[in-house]
Design a protein around this motif. Sequence first.
Motif, mmCIF file in Angstrom:
data_model
loop_
_atom_site.group_PDB
_atom_site.id
_atom_site.type_symbol
_atom_site.label_atom_id
_atom_site.label_comp_id
_atom_site.label_asym_id
_atom_site.label_seq_id
_atom_site.Cartn_x
_atom_site.Cartn_y
_atom_site.Cartn_z
ATOM 1 N N GLU A 19 -15.146 34.056 21.212
ATOM 2 C CA GLU A 19 -15.328 32.650 21.141
ATOM 3 C C GLU A 19 -15.718 32.373 22.645
ATOM 4 O O GLU A 19 -15.270 32.718 23.660
ATOM 5 N N SER A 22 -16.930 28.087 26.960
ATOM 6 C CA SER A 22 -17.319 26.460 26.857
ATOM 7 C C SER A 22 -16.779 25.995 25.751
ATOM 8 O O SER A 22 -16.007 24.810 25.754
ATOM 9 N N THR A 23 -16.724 26.685 24.661
ATOM 10 C CA THR A 23 -16.012 26.396 23.133
ATOM 11 C C THR A 23 -14.523 26.047 23.481
ATOM 12 O O THR A 23 -13.852 25.336 23.034
ATOM 13 N N MET A 25 -13.051 25.694 26.244
ATOM 14 C CA MET A 25 -12.302 24.673 26.986
ATOM 15 C C MET A 25 -12.408 23.217 26.389
ATOM 16 O O MET A 25 -11.520 22.520 26.513
ATOM 17 N N LYS A 26 -13.337 23.070 25.509
ATOM 18 C CA LYS A 26 -13.706 22.203 24.576
ATOM 19 C C LYS A 26 -12.552 21.749 23.735
ATOM 20 O O LYS A 26 -11.902 20.685 23.611
ATOM 21 N N ARG A 27 -12.121 23.125 23.187
ATOM 22 C CA ARG A 27 -10.906 22.841 22.208
ATOM 23 C C ARG A 27 -9.574 22.660 22.804
ATOM 24 O O ARG A 27 -8.845 21.793 22.206
ATOM 25 N N GLN A 29 -9.350 20.975 25.593
ATOM 26 C CA GLN A 29 -9.347 19.551 26.055
ATOM 27 C C GLN A 29 -9.105 18.623 24.945
ATOM 28 O O GLN A 29 -8.313 17.764 25.050
ATOM 29 N N GLN A 30 -9.422 18.989 23.908
ATOM 30 C CA GLN A 30 -9.155 18.154 22.624
ATOM 31 C C GLN A 30 -7.679 18.367 22.259
ATOM 32 O O GLN A 30 -7.148 17.236 22.009
ATOM 33 N N GLU A 31 -7.073 19.385 22.300
ATOM 34 C CA GLU A 31 -5.864 19.650 22.043
ATOM 35 C C GLU A 31 -4.823 19.042 23.118
ATOM 36 O O GLU A 31 -3.928 18.528 22.509
ATOM 37 N N GLN A 32 -5.279 19.068 24.273
ATOM 38 C CA GLN A 32 -4.502 18.614 25.356
ATOM 39 C C GLN A 32 -4.634 17.005 25.130
ATOM 40 O O GLN A 32 -3.570 16.232 25.389
ATOM 41 N N THR A 33 -5.806 16.535 24.815
ATOM 42 C CA THR A 33 -6.032 15.231 24.692
ATOM 43 C C THR A 33 -4.796 14.474 23.681
ATOM 44 O O THR A 33 -4.240 13.323 23.620
#
Length: 372
Positions: A19, A22-23, A25-27, A29-33
């Motif tokens: 993985e 960048s993918t 970190m985006k994931r 960020q999404q889960e943390q949000t």
Amino acid sequence: MVGLFINTLPVRVTLQPSEPVSTLMKRVQQEQTELLAHQHLGLADIQKAVGLGELFDTVIVFENYPVSLPDTDGPSGELRFTKEDTRSGNHYPLTLAVVPGHQLHLRFDYHGDLFDQATVEALAGRFVRVLEAIAADPDLPVGRIDVLGEAERQQVLVDWNDTAHAVPDVVVPELFEAQVARTPGAVAVVCAGQELTYAELNVRANRLARHLIGLGAGPERLVAVALPRSVDLVVALLAVMKSGAGYVPVDPELPADRIGYMLRDANPLLLVTDSTTATTLPALDGLSVVVDAAETAARIAEQPGTDVRDADRPGTLRAEHPVYVIYTSGSTGRPKGVVIPHQALVNYLARAVEAYPELSGTTVAHASVSFD
């Protein structure tokens, strides 16, 4: 699997094979949000929710960040600050934050619904006094560090201990007889369906007191009382006090060895008991008064029911004379007899009238009379 803390939220990250970062970190960020809706839940609340209870409610934080302080007042050419606005928050009732710098800063954060400003300022003052004492003498033993200010010391040592009150210069029978005069028809004792009014109780106690006086009871002498919980027990205790003697309460349910030790140690002049209890008690050198024995009951009934006065006693009853002797539990050695004078019990009774006015006219189920 990697554990991260982002904005103080624990996030479990599972790395997928190949993985891209960048993918990933985006994931993350999404889960943390998605967790932000729960960011207000504190650690103590989480522990309580899973059944562990509250671990603590006070936190001390030392903010020792690994950064160097700039030598110049201005920002560097590579970095420029346009605005600084910082806020802190926590989920604990009280927090002390220690912030290092050119000067050490101490900040107390607290929940206003649990602490008021005056309380927190008092805590801060004590903390500062401890720091000042340590700085002035690092070798000072902890036990000699004084955390109280002058006003607090005055409050604790003087104001809170200012309990002086005027105490009547009387003996306990006088207090009881004054109550009899106020409420002669009020119920004084209730036990197993039997009731006595104050007037009835007073007459019975007077008659038994006069009988005990005839057997030698009087001021500075002791009379043991071994009776089960009953109306007769209350009559006997009052009678001993009216005779001028101090009573030694003996719970018939105590082990025989304990009863024997108490009677030998106190060496009472008389023992007041009943026919059933007498068979369970160890031998006593003094005289036993079995109140329900036919001959004894008849002699008691022949006595006048009027209040006993000093002229009826072998001597004058004074406030410093013993009113009863209570024995300690013996948990730290052999039980010890503690002599309680009339003035101490009068002091307690006078205070109880002021402290517990709501008990007036109510029924109180007392513990064993051998428990002080």
